[in-house]
Design an enzyme around this catalytic site. Structure first.
Site, PDB file in Angstrom:
ATOM      1  CE1 TYR A  33      45.200  24.373  31.406  1.00 38.08           C
ATOM      2  CE2 TYR A  33      44.399  23.952  29.186  1.00 38.08           C
ATOM      3  CZ  TYR A  33      44.161  24.198  30.517  1.00 38.08           C
ATOM      4  OH  TYR A  33      42.860  24.245  30.981  1.00 38.08           O
ATOM      5  CG  HIS A  73      43.735  19.767  30.019  1.00 39.40           C
ATOM      6  ND1 HIS A  73      44.683  20.622  30.531  1.00 39.40           N
ATOM      7  CD2 HIS A  73      42.613  19.951  30.746  1.00 39.40           C
ATOM      8  CE1 HIS A  73      44.147  21.309  31.526  1.00 39.40           C
ATOM      9  NE2 HIS A  73      42.897  20.924  31.678  1.00 39.40           N
ATOM     10  CE1 TYR A 102      34.755  22.127  31.315  1.00 42.25           C
ATOM     11  CE2 TYR A 102      35.760  20.437  32.656  1.00 42.25           C
ATOM     12  CZ  TYR A 102      35.709  21.737  32.228  1.00 42.25           C
ATOM     13  OH  TYR A 102      36.612  22.655  32.708  1.00 42.25           O
ATOM     14  CD1 TRP A 119      42.675  20.734  37.491  1.00 41.56           C
ATOM     15  CD2 TRP A 119      43.880  18.899  37.086  1.00 41.56           C
ATOM     16  NE1 TRP A 119      42.843  20.640  36.123  1.00 41.56           N
ATOM     17  CE2 TRP A 119      43.572  19.514  35.860  1.00 41.56           C
ATOM     18  CE3 TRP A 119      44.627  17.726  37.085  1.00 41.56           C
ATOM     19  CZ2 TRP A 119      44.006  18.998  34.636  1.00 41.56           C
ATOM     20  CZ3 TRP A 119      45.043  17.220  35.868  1.00 41.56           C
ATOM     21  CH2 TRP A 119      44.733  17.852  34.666  1.00 41.56           C
TER      22      TRP A 119
END
Length: 104
Positions: A18, A22, A41, A76
């Site tokens: 993960y 990213h 963000y 996604w």
């Protein structure tokens, strides 16, 4: 502008992948987030797989719905679903936390 913090739960066994995903978020996904009003963000990872998100948007629900309608986001979210400790995709599972203090 709304400041929104939310949490999601990741499967601990998937954390390394993960994190790697990213580091290389698709440029078209980043463009989609910007186009739908997601600013400032960030995602943070706490012990135990607790994912904490922060975003600034004009209207969180509208920005989230705009993202859900985009094909790049559907792709996604489909790829990210196995990382989460939930059967719902992140768009549906993220719930804003109440803000109780803010210092300008």
């Amino acid at each position: 502008m709304q400041r929104v913090c939310f949490t999601l739960k990741l499967r601990e066994s998937t954390l390394p992948e993960y994190i790697e995903r990213h580091r290389n978020v698709w440029p078209e996904m980043q463009d989609a987030l910007r186009a739908t009003g997601w600013t400032n963000y960030s995602l943070f990872l706490a012990p135990g797989g607790l994912l904490i998100g922060y975003v600034e948007v004009e209207d969180f629900n509208a920005a989230r719905e705009a993202m859900k309608a985009l094909p790049v986001n559907v792709r996604w979210q489909t790829e990210m679903l196995p990382f989460f400790d939930s059967s719902a995709n992140a768009d549906d599972a993220m719930q804003p936390l109440p803000e109780i203090f803010h210092l300008d």
